[in-house]
Design an enzyme around this catalytic site. Structure first.
Site, PDB file in Angstrom:
ATOM      1  N   HIS A   1     -12.968  -1.902   4.177  1.00  0.00           N
ATOM      2  CA  HIS A   1     -12.093  -2.933   4.881  1.00  0.00           C
ATOM      3  C   HIS A   1     -12.597  -3.318   6.232  1.00  0.00           C
ATOM      4  O   HIS A   1     -12.593  -4.376   6.734  1.00  0.00           O
ATOM      5  CB  HIS A   1     -10.591  -2.598   4.954  1.00  0.00           C
ATOM      6  CG  HIS A   1      -9.708  -3.792   4.813  1.00  0.00           C
ATOM      7  ND1 HIS A   1      -9.641  -4.295   3.578  1.00  0.00           N
ATOM      8  CD2 HIS A   1      -8.842  -4.242   5.417  1.00  0.00           C
ATOM      9  CE1 HIS A   1      -8.888  -5.291   3.619  1.00  0.00           C
ATOM     10  NE2 HIS A   1      -8.341  -5.503   4.889  1.00  0.00           N
TER      11      HIS A   1
ATOM     12  N   ARG B   1     -15.338  -5.761   5.794  1.00  0.00           N
ATOM     13  CA  ARG B   1     -14.328  -7.116   5.460  1.00  0.00           C
ATOM     14  C   ARG B   1     -14.166  -7.594   6.907  1.00  0.00           C
ATOM     15  O   ARG B   1     -14.370  -8.887   7.156  1.00  0.00           O
ATOM     16  CB  ARG B   1     -13.081  -6.843   4.631  1.00  0.00           C
ATOM     17  CG  ARG B   1     -12.540  -8.160   4.449  1.00  0.00           C
ATOM     18  CD  ARG B   1     -11.510  -7.801   3.509  1.00  0.00           C
ATOM     19  NE  ARG B   1     -10.299  -8.550   3.330  1.00  0.00           N
ATOM     20  CZ  ARG B   1     -10.182  -9.899   2.610  1.00  0.00           C
ATOM     21  NH1 ARG B   1     -11.309 -10.012   1.900  1.00  0.00           N
ATOM     22  NH2 ARG B   1      -9.192 -10.632   2.400  1.00  0.00           N
TER      23      ARG B   1
ATOM     24  N   HIS C   1      -7.392 -15.418   1.906  1.00  0.00           N
ATOM     25  CA  HIS C   1      -5.951 -15.357   2.428  1.00  0.00           C
ATOM     26  C   HIS C   1      -4.989 -16.137   1.922  1.00  0.00           C
ATOM     27  O   HIS C   1      -5.480 -17.360   1.824  1.00  0.00           O
ATOM     28  CB  HIS C   1      -6.198 -15.050   3.797  1.00  0.00           C
ATOM     29  CG  HIS C   1      -6.543 -14.026   4.587  1.00  0.00           C
ATOM     30  ND1 HIS C   1      -7.266 -13.912   5.889  1.00  0.00           N
ATOM     31  CD2 HIS C   1      -6.687 -12.764   4.206  1.00  0.00           C
ATOM     32  CE1 HIS C   1      -7.648 -12.709   6.195  1.00  0.00           C
ATOM     33  NE2 HIS C   1      -7.329 -12.046   5.146  1.00  0.00           N
TER      34      HIS C   1
ATOM     35  N   TYR D   1      -8.250 -12.322  13.719  1.00  0.00           N
ATOM     36  CA  TYR D   1      -9.770 -12.450  14.134  1.00  0.00           C
ATOM     37  C   TYR D   1      -9.867 -13.168  15.444  1.00  0.00           C
ATOM     38  O   TYR D   1     -10.907 -12.695  15.972  1.00  0.00           O
ATOM     39  CB  TYR D   1     -10.570 -12.976  12.903  1.00  0.00           C
ATOM     40  CG  TYR D   1     -10.350 -11.786  11.645  1.00  0.00           C
ATOM     41  CD1 TYR D   1     -10.847 -10.457  11.563  1.00  0.00           C
ATOM     42  CD2 TYR D   1      -9.784 -12.382  10.617  1.00  0.00           C
ATOM     43  CE1 TYR D   1     -10.819  -9.724  10.637  1.00  0.00           C
ATOM     44  CE2 TYR D   1      -9.576 -11.471   9.482  1.00  0.00           C
ATOM     45  CZ  TYR D   1     -10.038 -10.242   9.594  1.00  0.00           C
ATOM     46  OH  TYR D   1      -9.803  -9.419   8.487  1.00  0.00           O
TER      47      TYR D   1
ATOM     48  N   ARG E   1     -12.874  -7.661  -0.865  1.00  0.00           N
ATOM     49  CA  ARG E   1     -12.099  -6.559  -0.773  1.00  0.00           C
ATOM     50  C   ARG E   1     -12.895  -5.480  -1.673  1.00  0.00           C
ATOM     51  O   ARG E   1     -13.524  -5.756  -2.642  1.00  0.00           O
ATOM     52  CB  ARG E   1     -10.682  -6.671  -1.144  1.00  0.00           C
ATOM     53  CG  ARG E   1      -9.820  -7.690  -0.488  1.00  0.00           C
ATOM     54  CD  ARG E   1      -8.549  -7.735  -1.154  1.00  0.00           C
ATOM     55  NE  ARG E   1      -7.697  -8.879  -0.256  1.00  0.00           N
ATOM     56  CZ  ARG E   1      -7.496 -10.192  -0.569  1.00  0.00           C
ATOM     57  NH1 ARG E   1      -8.441 -10.864  -1.467  1.00  0.00           N
ATOM     58  NH2 ARG E   1      -6.724 -11.013   0.168  1.00  0.00           N
TER      59      ARG E   1
ATOM     60  N   LYS F   1      -6.048 -10.605  -5.112  1.00  0.00           N
ATOM     61  CA  LYS F   1      -4.662 -10.250  -5.239  1.00  0.00           C
ATOM     62  C   LYS F   1      -3.888 -11.259  -6.136  1.00  0.00           C
ATOM     63  O   LYS F   1      -4.277 -12.676  -6.252  1.00  0.00           O
ATOM     64  CB  LYS F   1      -3.946 -10.358  -3.827  1.00  0.00           C
ATOM     65  CG  LYS F   1      -4.539  -9.184  -2.844  1.00  0.00           C
ATOM     66  CD  LYS F   1      -3.666  -9.116  -1.730  1.00  0.00           C
ATOM     67  CE  LYS F   1      -4.224  -7.948  -0.757  1.00  0.00           C
ATOM     68  NZ  LYS F   1      -3.529  -7.843   0.386  1.00  0.00           N
TER      69      LYS F   1
END
Length: 293
Positions: A239, A242, A265, A274, A146, A170
């Site tokens: 992004h 990414r 994730h 995806y 990210r 995150k």
């Protein structure tokens, strides 16, 4: 008369714009036309949920998006709330009706050929800034990290001997991402150029000319500027790179579980988007190439 009194209520009591009132009226008129076509009559006081459901299906079959259908349902809900307040009906026929779910837009990504052109044929400029900017593009594409993770990198997070980079994602969750020889060479080259051009600097891996850590807008701007050299898609953000990493991994045989871990994730369901992306690309190829498509 009921429809007219409802529209007058919107117009004079709720002070809705004429454009909005006309839109409400058109939505109700569409249901009226459907009912007359299917059943030969339309009485607002006798409408049942089954008719609404059939109407929704007919709209979707005609190509209306879920957003448009839900907007029309919103008009009907307002109409029947009005009829309930007026005592014209005792039951709202839409009380158990759920509109279609809005589809999430598929991630935007670049083709592998476009990334090859960007990294192999594009001039990023000479010196420290050109070397740094090219590496940032390559690092996004090669690791899938990210934007916040890239600008948060410190020198200590890069382990050249083990070919690993430690990123903080995150909620401060850390993970290790491996890198290949090619990215390793690019990173070593950048470090050498950086150390010579910026002898006094912070602990950050990616820095500005003054030695301080990069911030988000600088990276977002340089990514957008360089992606514009090879693609015309509207979205040209970090992004997108990414997404490009994840799609390329999937297209080249990586399993979803591995991609999930590399991207950081929480849930496999997030990564599964995806598979829809690559399936959409597959459909395009099929439609373009198959003689009977």
């Amino acid at each position: 008369m009921l429809i007219k009194s409802f529209l007058d209520y919107l117009r004079y009591e709720r002070n809705y714009s004429e454009k909005t009132v006309l839109a409400y009226g058109e939505d109700i008129k569409q249901l009226q036309e459907f009912a007359q076509e299917e059943y030969g009559k339309f009485d607002p006081l006798e409408v049942e949920g089954e008719l609404i459901r059939e109407w929704i299906v007919s709209l979707m079959d005609r190509g209306y998006t879920s957003t448009s259908v839900n907007r029309k349902l919103s008009s009907l809900r307002s109409f029947y709330k009005y009829l309930l307040r007026q005592g014209e009906v005792t039951v709202d026929p839409l009380r158990k009706i759920t509109g279609p779910k809005n589809k999430k837009p598929l991630p935007v990504f670049l083709k592998e050929s476009e990334m090859d052109k960007l990294l192999d044929d594009t001039d990023f400029g000479e010196g420290f800034k050109g070397c740094r900017d090219r590496l940032i593009i390559e690092m996004f594409y090669a690791t899938g990290m990210r934007l916040s993770e890239l600008i948060g990198l410190d020198d200590k997070d890069v382990d050249f001997s083990a070919s690993l980079v430690k990123v903080t994602g995150k909620r401060n969750k850390q993970r290790l991402i491996p890198f290949d020889e090619e990215l390793g060479r690019s990173m070593r080259e950048y470090v050498n150029v950086r150390n010579e051009a910026v002898p006094i600097r912070s602990d950050a891996f990616f820095v500005r000319k003054n030695g301080k850590r990069l911030y988000r807008s600088i990276v977002a701007c340089l990514v957008k500027r360089n992606l514009s050299k090879v693609v015309t898609v509207k979205k040209r953000s970090p992004h997108v790179l990414r997404h490009t990493f994840a799609t390329a991994m999937l297209n080249n045989g990586a399993d979803l579980g591995s991609i999930k871990e590399l991207l950081g994730h929480e849930s496999l369901a997030t990564t599964e988007v995806y598979t829809h992306t690559t399936f959409e690309e597959l459909k395009k190829v099929y439609n373009q190439a198959h003689p009977r498509a």
